[in-house]
Motif scaffolding. Structure first.
Motif, PDB file in Angstrom:
ATOM      1  N   HIS A 194      43.513 -25.419 -22.990  1.00  0.00           N
ATOM      2  CA  HIS A 194      44.471 -24.427 -22.514  1.00  0.00           C
ATOM      3  C   HIS A 194      45.066 -24.962 -21.217  1.00  0.00           C
ATOM      4  O   HIS A 194      44.364 -25.052 -20.199  1.00  0.00           O
ATOM      5  CB  HIS A 194      43.794 -23.077 -22.274  1.00  0.00           C
ATOM      6  N   ASP A 222      42.607 -21.299 -18.092  1.00  0.00           N
ATOM      7  CA  ASP A 222      41.764 -20.185 -18.531  1.00  0.00           C
ATOM      8  C   ASP A 222      41.382 -20.413 -19.991  1.00  0.00           C
ATOM      9  O   ASP A 222      42.251 -20.394 -20.872  1.00  0.00           O
ATOM     10  CB  ASP A 222      42.515 -18.872 -18.382  1.00  0.00           C
ATOM     11  N   ALA A 278      39.818 -18.538 -22.103  1.00  0.00           N
ATOM     12  CA  ALA A 278      39.665 -17.350 -22.945  1.00  0.00           C
ATOM     13  C   ALA A 278      40.510 -17.491 -24.208  1.00  0.00           C
ATOM     14  O   ALA A 278      41.677 -17.886 -24.139  1.00  0.00           O
ATOM     15  CB  ALA A 278      40.067 -16.096 -22.175  1.00  0.00           C
ATOM     16  N   SER A 288      42.892 -16.822 -27.444  1.00  0.00           N
ATOM     17  CA  SER A 288      43.986 -15.935 -27.822  1.00  0.00           C
ATOM     18  C   SER A 288      43.730 -15.422 -29.237  1.00  0.00           C
ATOM     19  O   SER A 288      42.808 -15.873 -29.926  1.00  0.00           O
ATOM     20  CB  SER A 288      45.314 -16.696 -27.783  1.00  0.00           C
ATOM     21  N   ASP A 345      38.303 -19.971 -14.810  1.00  0.00           N
ATOM     22  CA  ASP A 345      37.518 -19.280 -15.828  1.00  0.00           C
ATOM     23  C   ASP A 345      36.715 -18.160 -15.165  1.00  0.00           C
ATOM     24  O   ASP A 345      35.909 -18.433 -14.272  1.00  0.00           O
ATOM     25  CB  ASP A 345      36.565 -20.283 -16.487  1.00  0.00           C
ATOM     26  N   ASN A 359      34.192 -16.758 -16.114  1.00  0.00           N
ATOM     27  CA  ASN A 359      32.762 -17.034 -16.293  1.00  0.00           C
ATOM     28  C   ASN A 359      32.313 -18.299 -15.575  1.00  0.00           C
ATOM     29  O   ASN A 359      31.131 -18.659 -15.629  1.00  0.00           O
ATOM     30  CB  ASN A 359      32.431 -17.153 -17.781  1.00  0.00           C
ATOM     31  N   TYR A 409      35.161 -22.341 -23.439  1.00  0.00           N
ATOM     32  CA  TYR A 409      34.766 -21.196 -24.269  1.00  0.00           C
ATOM     33  C   TYR A 409      34.247 -21.734 -25.592  1.00  0.00           C
ATOM     34  O   TYR A 409      34.905 -22.565 -26.241  1.00  0.00           O
ATOM     35  CB  TYR A 409      35.950 -20.271 -24.528  1.00  0.00           C
ATOM     36  N   ALA A 414      29.724 -17.436 -28.837  1.00  0.00           N
ATOM     37  CA  ALA A 414      30.208 -16.062 -28.952  1.00  0.00           C
ATOM     38  C   ALA A 414      29.861 -15.446 -30.307  1.00  0.00           C
ATOM     39  O   ALA A 414      30.181 -14.272 -30.552  1.00  0.00           O
ATOM     40  CB  ALA A 414      31.710 -16.036 -28.729  1.00  0.00           C
TER      41      ALA A 414
END
Length: 241
Positions: free
Chosen positions: A185, A189, A191, A193, A226, A228, A233, A238
């Protein structure tokens, strides 16, 4: 970016000799120098009437960090007063040199891709300074050792579309037993999409049909961006793979 101004009274010759980067380097060694002093040793001179250490300090302030300079273009460097085309190209070469050292070092040390942390560390020098999304596939043997790294697609600054056939094509040719999908990314970040989640589901279903394990899909970003503080990620962590 805007051109920076400097206090006129600050000049290299006004510095105490023991404070000058070259004298400190000779006396204390390179590890004792700050980031701006190391840059000063490379650039050697600042704009007329201003010492190079101050110029390098302004450069780092503008970038936000030394690592952020890996993403700068020649035009970005030339926005700093005192850095012309020659110095900008010199800095570009040095940043590329740093990326290659990091990539070579990490590639030589990593033999088994058995955790998301290992994958993220391997890709960090590859994504440094990259402004668009790239989608890679790590083709692995039964012991999670690398057979080949393949770049499946290269996208825009906001997305990288990938199809399952592009992801598994090389893995099938190599008779790989497993793959790890990885993309970056540019925002930093990691995270996921909605599109990232959708692609992961498609790859998960395709892996079942093809008979090649999808170990993980990892998004690589930057720890500083991030929430976290991991800088990556993992869909496997997850529970989505």
């Amino acid at each position: 970016m805007v051109n920076l101004t400097y206090p006129a009274q600050r000049r290299m010759r006004d510095m105490v000799a023991s404070e000058r980067p070259q004298e400190r380097l000779e006396r204390l060694g390179a590890s004792a120098l700050s980031d701006r002093e190391l840059l000063a040793m490379i650039l050697r001179s600042g704009p007329k009437g201003v010492d190079v250490v101050t110029m390098c300090g302004k450069l780092l302030d503008q970038a936000g960090s030394l690592a952020a300079l890996l993403r700068w273009s020649a035009e970005d460097f030339m926005q700093i007063r005192g850095i012309g085309k020659v110095k900008a190209l010199q800095l570009l070469a040095i940043m590329q040199f740093a990326k290659r050292i990091l990539e070579e070092q990490d590639s030589s040390e990593i033999t088994t891709f058995d955790t998301p942390e290992v994958v993220a560390r391997y890709f960090r020098p590859l994504v440094a300074g990259v402004e668009v999304e790239h989608f890679w596939v790590l083709c692995l043997d039964r012991k999670n050792r690398l057979l080949r790294r393949v770049e499946a697609t290269k996208g825009t600054a906001t997305n990288s579309l990938v199809h399952a056939r592009e992801v598994f094509r090389e893995a099938i040719k190599l008779s790989a037993t497993a793959i790890i999908a990885v993309h970056n990314h540019p925002s930093g970040d990691p995270a996921p999409s909605r599109a990232d989640i959708h692609v992961t589901r498609q790859l998960r279903e395709a892996a079942k049909v093809i008979g090649i394990d999808l170990i993980d899909h990892i998004i690589v970003g930057e720890a500083s961006r991030d929430p976290n503080r991991l800088g990556y990620y993992s869909f496997n962590d997850a529970g989505l793979v």
